[in-house]
Motif scaffolding. Structure first.
Motif, mmCIF file in Angstrom:
data_model
loop_
_atom_site.group_PDB
_atom_site.id
_atom_site.type_symbol
_atom_site.label_atom_id
_atom_site.label_comp_id
_atom_site.label_asym_id
_atom_site.label_seq_id
_atom_site.Cartn_x
_atom_site.Cartn_y
_atom_site.Cartn_z
ATOM 1 N N HIS A 109 23.724 -14.226 -0.718
ATOM 2 C CA HIS A 109 24.479 -15.391 -0.848
ATOM 3 C C HIS A 109 25.794 -15.405 -0.291
ATOM 4 C CE1 HIS A 109 21.083 -16.751 -3.263
ATOM 5 N NE2 HIS A 109 21.068 -15.973 -4.003
ATOM 6 N N ALA A 110 26.321 -16.524 0.215
ATOM 7 C CA ALA A 110 27.952 -16.466 0.411
ATOM 8 C C ALA A 110 28.682 -16.434 -0.892
ATOM 9 C CB ALA A 110 28.181 -17.521 1.484
ATOM 10 N N GLU A 111 28.349 -17.232 -1.806
ATOM 11 C CA GLU A 111 28.792 -17.326 -3.064
ATOM 12 C C GLU A 111 27.629 -17.043 -4.216
ATOM 13 O OE1 GLU A 111 31.626 -20.004 -4.917
ATOM 14 O OE2 GLU A 111 32.176 -20.197 -2.860
ATOM 15 N N LEU A 112 27.857 -16.193 -5.156
ATOM 16 C CA LEU A 112 26.666 -16.107 -6.154
ATOM 17 C C LEU A 112 26.354 -17.223 -6.769
ATOM 18 C CD1 LEU A 112 27.451 -12.262 -7.467
ATOM 19 C CD2 LEU A 112 25.651 -13.030 -5.685
ATOM 20 N N PRO A 113 25.172 -17.863 -6.756
ATOM 21 C CA PRO A 113 25.006 -19.128 -7.505
ATOM 22 C C PRO A 113 25.128 -18.706 -8.977
ATOM 23 C CG PRO A 113 22.870 -18.308 -6.756
ATOM 24 C CD PRO A 113 24.148 -17.092 -6.061
ATOM 25 N N HIS A 114 24.815 -17.502 -9.412
ATOM 26 C CA HIS A 114 24.719 -17.250 -10.893
ATOM 27 C C HIS A 114 25.447 -16.132 -11.379
ATOM 28 C CE1 HIS A 114 22.043 -20.769 -11.561
ATOM 29 N NE2 HIS A 114 21.301 -19.829 -10.815
ATOM 30 N N PRO A 115 26.769 -15.842 -11.048
ATOM 31 C CA PRO A 115 27.513 -14.773 -11.196
ATOM 32 C C PRO A 115 27.764 -14.174 -12.489
ATOM 33 C CG PRO A 115 28.875 -16.366 -10.887
ATOM 34 C CD PRO A 115 27.722 -17.123 -10.709
#
Ligand code: SAM
Length: 264
Positions: free
Chosen positions: A193-199
């Protein structure tokens, strides 16, 4: 060079691809292009390597079996885009390749005995990786791509889906390999993921909660997480402690691990 010059070694998980149709289908799925940075784990005798090099991409390969090194050198040493590393992919430092963040494309018909630890090792370098295409045991691909609620959903699904989008591309029967394995195989695509959906506040705590929860997957979370989170903390995460771990999605596990982070 005949592929039969080398005797396949079981301890290195050697099942060599020899079905040209399957090899082309895998190469089409990867779709390598000139100028890209590819890394092949376990090139073996070069079944996939040749097509990867033909694309004009820069290709680093990591092969453990010393006996295969001269075979690979003999076939590809004259290609300027071929870079050979002899060693164990589990110990290989992928950051030494000097790829830009999000640039490395990892591929491999993986030895089945190391596929799970290797995926976890690669996830430590997730920031460097654009995508990964692997041939794995079909059951492992089903676990990677699983959804909550079923028997395949577990630690592997959750920790890989935390980092990556997972696509089960297609299955491959034993006849495509020499020697033929006893199990079915499948090709999977993993895209970090380019940005974590659930960091998670602390991914190590997520790993701990997930491991603990699935240690006894038939028991309720209230029971399995007893040593980590009390009923109040489980409720604060918005989770019903009477559920079993396979009924929880990734977001719920992240909320549980964030409660653990708050209480530590
Ligand atoms: N890519 C080739 C093909 O498709 O025909 C070979 C695939 S075979 C299933 C797995 C390959 O990984 C073998 O060449 C084996 O020697 C190599 N290998 C096994 N363990 C390895 C490790 N720890 N690090 C790097 N390569 C490894």
């Amino acid at each position: 060079m005949s592929e039969y010059q080398h005797r396949a070694r079981k301890r290195f998980g050697q099942n060599f691809l020899h079905d040209a149709g399957v090899i082309h289908r895998i190469l089409r799925a990867i779709h390598p292009r000139a100028g890209e940075r590819l890394v092949e784990i376990g090139p073996g005798q070069g079944a996939l390597t040749e097509g990867l090099l033909d694309s004009g991409a820069q290709l680093d390969v990591v092969e453990l079996d010393l006996d295969l090194i001269p075979i690979l050198q003999g076939r590809f040493a004259e290609r300027s885009n071929f870079h050979l590393h002899q060693g164990d992919a589990l110990k290989f430092d992928f950051s030494q390749l000097g790829g830009e963040p999000g640039s490395l494309r990892i591929v491999g018909n993986l030895p089945y005995n190391i596929s799970t630890p290797l995926i976890f090792h690669l996830l430590e370098h997730a920031g460097l990786i654009r995508d990964m295409h692997f041939m794995l045991q079909k059951e492992v691909v089903e676990r990677l791509a699983a959804e909550p609620g079923g028997g395949d959903w577990g630690r592997l699904s959750i920790m890989v889906q935390y980092h990556c989008r997972v696509e089960h591309l297609f299955n491959v029967g034993p006849g495509a390999f020499n020697p033929a394995p006893k199990v079915d195989s499948a090709i999977v695509r993993l895209v970090p993921h380019a940005e974590l959906p659930h960091p998670a506040k602390d991914p190590r705590l997520l790993e701990r909660v997930v491991r603990e929860a699935f240690n006894q997957r038939r028991k309720t979370l209230r029971n399995t997480l007893k040593g980590l989170l009390d009923a109040e903390a489980i409720a604060a995460a918005g989770v019903d402690g009477g559920l079993r771990p396979e009924q929880l999605d990734l977001a719920a596990f992240v909320r549980l691990s964030d409660q653990l982070a708050l209480r530590q």
